[in-house]
Scaffold this active site. Structure first.
Site, PDB file in Angstrom:
ATOM      1  N   HIS A  63       1.911 -54.443  -3.406  1.00  0.00           N
ATOM      2  CA  HIS A  63       1.230 -53.716  -2.334  1.00  0.00           C
ATOM      3  C   HIS A  63       1.336 -52.196  -2.483  1.00  0.00           C
ATOM      4  O   HIS A  63       1.334 -51.477  -1.478  1.00  0.00           O
ATOM      5  CB  HIS A  63       1.756 -54.153  -0.961  1.00  0.00           C
ATOM      6  CG  HIS A  63       1.317 -55.527  -0.563  1.00  0.00           C
ATOM      7  ND1 HIS A  63       0.146 -55.763   0.122  1.00  0.00           N
ATOM      8  CD2 HIS A  63       1.889 -56.735  -0.778  1.00  0.00           C
ATOM      9  CE1 HIS A  63       0.024 -57.068   0.336  1.00  0.00           C
ATOM     10  NE2 HIS A  63       1.057 -57.682  -0.216  1.00  0.00           N
ATOM     11  N   ASP A  65      -0.682 -50.699  -5.122  1.00  0.00           N
ATOM     12  CA  ASP A  65      -1.856 -50.234  -5.869  1.00  0.00           C
ATOM     13  C   ASP A  65      -2.865 -49.553  -4.958  1.00  0.00           C
ATOM     14  O   ASP A  65      -3.454 -48.533  -5.325  1.00  0.00           O
ATOM     15  CB  ASP A  65      -2.496 -51.358  -6.681  1.00  0.00           C
ATOM     16  CG  ASP A  65      -2.950 -52.547  -5.862  1.00  0.00           C
ATOM     17  OD1 ASP A  65      -2.488 -52.696  -4.699  1.00  0.00           O
ATOM     18  OD2 ASP A  65      -3.754 -53.348  -6.381  1.00  0.00           O
ATOM     19  N   GLY A 146      -5.548 -69.424  -5.229  1.00  0.00           N
ATOM     20  CA  GLY A 146      -4.638 -69.367  -4.103  1.00  0.00           C
ATOM     21  C   GLY A 146      -3.179 -69.260  -4.459  1.00  0.00           C
ATOM     22  O   GLY A 146      -2.325 -69.310  -3.575  1.00  0.00           O
ATOM     23  N   GLY A 148      -1.743 -66.641  -6.068  1.00  0.00           N
ATOM     24  CA  GLY A 148      -1.264 -65.274  -6.214  1.00  0.00           C
ATOM     25  C   GLY A 148      -1.308 -64.744  -7.619  1.00  0.00           C
ATOM     26  O   GLY A 148      -0.649 -63.737  -7.925  1.00  0.00           O
ATOM     27  N   SER A 150      -4.274 -64.011  -9.083  1.00  0.00           N
ATOM     28  CA  SER A 150      -5.548 -63.299  -9.117  1.00  0.00           C
ATOM     29  C   SER A 150      -6.667 -64.061  -9.803  1.00  0.00           C
ATOM     30  O   SER A 150      -7.291 -63.587 -10.753  1.00  0.00           O
ATOM     31  CB  SER A 150      -5.383 -61.917  -9.763  1.00  0.00           C
ATOM     32  OG  SER A 150      -6.458 -61.091  -9.380  1.00  0.00           O
ATOM     33  N   SER A 151      -6.954 -65.229  -9.290  1.00  0.00           N
ATOM     34  CA  SER A 151      -8.125 -65.972  -9.764  1.00  0.00           C
ATOM     35  C   SER A 151      -9.406 -65.211  -9.461  1.00  0.00           C
ATOM     36  O   SER A 151     -10.387 -65.309 -10.208  1.00  0.00           O
ATOM     37  CB  SER A 151      -8.164 -67.359  -9.106  1.00  0.00           C
ATOM     38  OG  SER A 151      -8.211 -67.245  -7.692  1.00  0.00           O
ATOM     39  N   SER A 152      -9.421 -64.440  -8.372  1.00  0.00           N
ATOM     40  CA  SER A 152     -10.631 -63.698  -8.017  1.00  0.00           C
ATOM     41  C   SER A 152     -10.950 -62.628  -9.054  1.00  0.00           C
ATOM     42  O   SER A 152     -12.105 -62.478  -9.476  1.00  0.00           O
ATOM     43  CB  SER A 152     -10.496 -63.070  -6.628  1.00  0.00           C
ATOM     44  OG  SER A 152      -9.406 -62.163  -6.588  1.00  0.00           O
ATOM     45  N   GLU A 184     -15.073 -56.425  -5.127  1.00  0.00           N
ATOM     46  CA  GLU A 184     -14.142 -57.101  -4.211  1.00  0.00           C
ATOM     47  C   GLU A 184     -13.989 -56.322  -2.908  1.00  0.00           C
ATOM     48  O   GLU A 184     -13.861 -56.905  -1.839  1.00  0.00           O
ATOM     49  CB  GLU A 184     -12.788 -57.304  -4.879  1.00  0.00           C
ATOM     50  CG  GLU A 184     -11.862 -58.165  -4.063  1.00  0.00           C
ATOM     51  CD  GLU A 184     -11.001 -59.122  -4.884  1.00  0.00           C
ATOM     52  OE1 GLU A 184     -10.100 -59.724  -4.298  1.00  0.00           O
ATOM     53  OE2 GLU A 184     -11.250 -59.264  -6.094  1.00  0.00           O
ATOM     54  N   ASP A 196      -5.463 -55.735 -10.146  1.00  0.00           N
ATOM     55  CA  ASP A 196      -5.832 -57.051 -10.660  1.00  0.00           C
ATOM     56  C   ASP A 196      -6.961 -56.965 -11.673  1.00  0.00           C
ATOM     57  O   ASP A 196      -6.913 -57.589 -12.740  1.00  0.00           O
ATOM     58  CB  ASP A 196      -6.238 -57.969  -9.509  1.00  0.00           C
ATOM     59  CG  ASP A 196      -5.089 -58.273  -8.575  1.00  0.00           C
ATOM     60  OD1 ASP A 196      -3.943 -57.929  -8.916  1.00  0.00           O
ATOM     61  OD2 ASP A 196      -5.342 -58.834  -7.497  1.00  0.00           O
TER      62      ASP A 196
END
Length: 412
Positions: A63, A65, A146, A148, A150-152, A184, A196
């Site tokens: 937390h 970045d 889901g 953590g 960073s699949s997104s 994003e 990410d």
């Protein structure tokens, strides 16, 4: 959060031992072969390009970045794979193998769910190059959603790489990562920092990346895999960060920044511009939880600096100590942990052979990353599995990761 009000993801669990990446696919068919086959089935033609982008694990720097800080992530050897063929219109047709669903949308349109990341990336990249980048796409891979890791970002970066290749845009990896980050934020609504997407696009095998999220300077830091294994323990507890407290934490950091800008008499653009000592001095002038949020961010940035130096020097034990401190700060000052994550970390803290562990990702579920003595890996994994099940009634998954390369693109 307790296990009583948590829904575990429907993923199944291992029967024992630590799984390797190769053992974790849904079938024996490689994602590359499967996505090409599915593309041909869905679109009745062959793809011209294949792009792959990895998930990431962030060793330390939780937390910070989006506060302009410094982070220490690494791309991992789990990837999202995209097969692509260009279109001459502004239409994006994309089939997700994981979801077994096909979405058709125009570049620039609003989408929900997984397709928002795809169409959003096409939108921002199209804006950058000044023309709509239509394409037929098929998406597959083995990055756990889901967890953590960073699949997104893996999805966004793979899509951007595929679109860039099929339309011959010749964007740099940094430019592609930036377009994905904006997608994003602007299209999905997730107020994340650049970590990410940059880790996924620029990862190097055998290295972590020291990323300065303000200057965007990226420096590889070698990792001696003989000194420690990287374990990821997936709690199988899902989190939806857009709907969780993530954006609230971003807002709180902005409020703390504005207050400190007034209090310190100097320009404070982000919490990167504040020292831990300055937060301590003015803690009584900051209403809670702003003081706690600022305390986490400023001390975490200092931990990242020290951890990057320690990793480069091969001092794994010191990196582990800093990782433990990071989790306590994320749990107590930033309040983004949960019972399941804390259970795993506490178990690992008591395990012989575990150098350090912390929650990884946005929080409120997901995974824990741990540095573990290779000789103790199986014992540590078994212990975590057993104690987590006893404490929560949920099965976790434990697997090793290697530090892999970033975005790659090839012709099919």
């Amino acid at each position: 959060m307790s296990s009583d009000d948590t829904e575990p993801r429907d993923r199944g669990c291992t029967d024992g031992g630590v799984e390797s990446v190769d053992a974790l696919g849904d079938t024996d068919e490689a994602p590359r072969d499967r996505v090409v086959r599915v593309f041909e089935r869905e679109f009745e033609t062959a793809p011209t390009t294949l792009a792959r982008a990895p998930g990431r694990v962030n060793l330390i720097g939780g937390h910070v970045d989006y506060n302009g800080g410094i982070v220490l992530p690494a791309a991992i050897d789990r990837q999202t794979v995209v097969a692509a063929r260009p279109r001459t219109d502004d239409t994006v047709r994309v089939h997700s193998v994981r979801e077994d669903e096909t979405i058709t949308a125009s570049v620039g349109s609003d989408c929900d769910g997984w397709s928002a990341y795809v169409v959003g990336t096409a939108t921002t990249l199209s804006e950058d190059v000044g023309e709509p980048l239509g394409a037929d796409l098929a998406v597959d891979g083995d990055v756990i959603v889901g967890a953590g890791v960073s699949s997104s970002a893996a999805l966004e970066v793979a899509v951007a790489g595929a679109l860039d290749a099929v339309h011959h845009c010749d964007r740099t990896r940094e430019q592609l990562a930036d377009a994905c980050w904006r997608a994003e934020n602007e299209e999905v609504g997730m107020a994340c920092g650049i970590m990410d997407q940059f880790a996924s696009a620029l990862g190097q095998p055998g290295h972590a990346l020291r990323i300065d999220c303000r200057s965007r300077d990226v420096q590889p830091v070698g990792f001696d895999d003989a000194a420690a294994d990287i374990l990821v323990i997936d709690t199988t507890v899902s989190h939806e960060l857009v709907d969780s407290g993530f954006n609230e934490r971003v807002r709180e950091c902005h409020e703390a920044t504005a207050r400190l800008d007034e209090l310190l008499g100097k320009r404070v653009r982000t919490l990167r511009d504040v020292t831990p000592a300055e937060v301590t001095t003015h803690a009584d002038d900051l209403p809670e939880p702003l003081a706690a949020r600022a305390r986490h961010v400023t001390t975490e940035i200092e931990r990242v600096r020290e951890a990057a130096d320690a990793l480069a020097d091969g001092r794994v034990d010191r990196v582990g100590e800093l990782i433990r401190e990071s989790h306590r700060s994320l749990r107590d000052d930033y309040e983004v942990s949960c019972e399941e994550l804390d259970t795993v970390v506490e178990t690992l803290d008591d395990c012989s052979g575990s150098a350090g562990a912390r929650m990884v990702g946005g929080g409120w579920g997901g995974s824990v990353v741990a540095l573990v003595d290779p000789a103790a890996r199986e014992t540590v994994a078994d212990t975590v599995r057993e104690e987590y099940r006893a404490a929560t009634g949920i099965d976790c998954e434990v697997y090793t990761v290697d530090f892999g390369g970033g975005l790659s693109v090839e012709s099919v």
